[in-house]
Design an enzyme around this catalytic site. Structure first.
Site, PDB file in Angstrom:
ATOM      1  CE  LYS A 193     -11.592  -4.373  -0.869  1.00  0.00           C
ATOM      2  NZ  LYS A 193     -10.843  -3.728  -1.939  1.00  0.00           N
TER       3      LYS A 193
ATOM      4  CE  LYS B 284      -4.307  -1.573   2.059  1.00  0.00           C
ATOM      5  NZ  LYS B 284      -5.270  -1.112   1.034  1.00  0.00           N
TER       6      LYS B 284
END
Ligand code: MG
Length: 330
Positions: free
Chosen positions: A228, A129
């Site tokens: 997701k 990230k």
């Protein structure tokens, strides 16, 4: 259908500051009982920072018959769990195992010899990230000394611009650049700019997917869709990915271990039917939070997660002990 819920709190182990400044994460476990006698369990874990309604709001709306997309997904997963439980089976029975990427949320806390450790453990993909300090992060990525055994996923969370993205990618050394499997949400979605951004590396779309109407796309501005199950319909997303020849990475939603194991079960199921299309999953998010009685039941072995127990999504004894509140519906 009878819905019961049990609120929980997850305590972050490290500062998730690029996403949120909060000290605690709240959500609810759900227990759903259907008229046909089946009972199943799932998680509801909203991120208001990403535009989700609070769980209180979603449950309140449910009482008046409005079901949010997230809640719909939670009910769908609870039903999968219920069916497996009824057959005395695990959600993972008969499915291939799926590796997960190793997740780096802050390059400053990683040791320089991280690669040796990951190789020994059997990891093949590393997700980083980005966005705290792009200069340092580019140095970290270039300094990893990646070899052909590793694939790299870089996630900008759409925080940057074309200019910051371009500068970052130009700062990477050649070796690191060739190891990039994809860059996730490099900057806010724009069909033309993303097409141009693909000259550095393949792109994956995560939260920016909400802005895209796949039926209207004439080009291919991304190569991978981050799926997701916590908030996206699985079968229609799969269909769209088949139609547009896109690969899929299934990930958890930085949610409760129950949500994590549900997401992983979906990943395994999709992998079985679509082995080439489904890439390593991103479900190793439990270490972001302090251990609790649920995460203690899940065993991590390198890139794999081992199921908690043999029925449904697992955790059967813990579910029995939850102080369930019944949702009053009209
Ligand atoms: Mg992402």
């Amino acid at each position: 259908m009878k819905i019961s819920y049990s609120p929980y709190t997850l305590k972050p182990t490290q500062n998730l500051a690029t996403i949120s400044n909060m000290s605690e994460r709240k959500g609810v476990l759900l227990k759903i009982e259907w008229l046909d006698g089946l009972t199943g369990y799932s998680d509801l874990h909203p991120w208001s920072e990403l535009g989700d309604q609070t769980w209180e709001q979603q449950l309140a709306d449910m009482r008046t018959g409005q079901i949010s997309q997230m809640l719909e997904q939670s009910i769908w997963m609870a039903r999968r769990d219920a069916q497996a439980r009824q057959q005395n089976k695990s959600l993972f029975d008969g499915l291939p195992t799926v590796k997960n990427n190793y997740l780096i949320t802050d390059v400053r806390v990683e040791k320089p010899d991280i690669l040796n450790y990951l190789k020994k453990e059997g990891f093949e993909t590393i997700k980083i990230k980005l966005g705290r300090d792009l200069q340092k992060e580019a140095e970290f990525v270039s300094g990893l000394g990646l070899d052909g055994a590793f694939k790299l996923r870089l996630d900008f969370n759409a925080l940057g611009t074309w200019q910051t993205y371009e500068r970052f990618m130009k700062n990477l050394n050649k070796v690191a650049l060739t190891r990039v499997q994809y860059v996730e949400d490099p900057f806010p979605f724009d069909e033309q700019l993303w097409l141009e951004a693909k000259k550095f590396a393949p792109l994956a779309i995560d939260n920016e997917f909400q802005k895209v109407d796949l039926n209207k796309l004439k080009t291919k501005p991304f190569d991978v869709v981050i799926l997701k199950p916590a908030k996206m319909d699985v079968s229609s997303t799969l269909q769209a990915c088949v139609m547009h020849d896109l690969k899929i990475t299934v990930t958890s939603y930085m949610d409760h271990p129950v949500g994590v194991m549900h997401a992983l079960a979906v990943a395994c199921e999709l992998k079985k039917g679509n082995p080439q299309r489904v890439l390593d999953a991103g479900c190793l998010t439990m270490p972001l939070f302090q251990m609790d009685s649920y995460s203690a039941m899940v065993v991590q072995a390198g890139p794999y997660l081992k199921r908690a127990d043999a029925r449904g999504v697992g955790f059967s004894l813990l579910f029995l002990r939850e102080p369930w509140n019944q949702l009053k519906t009209r």
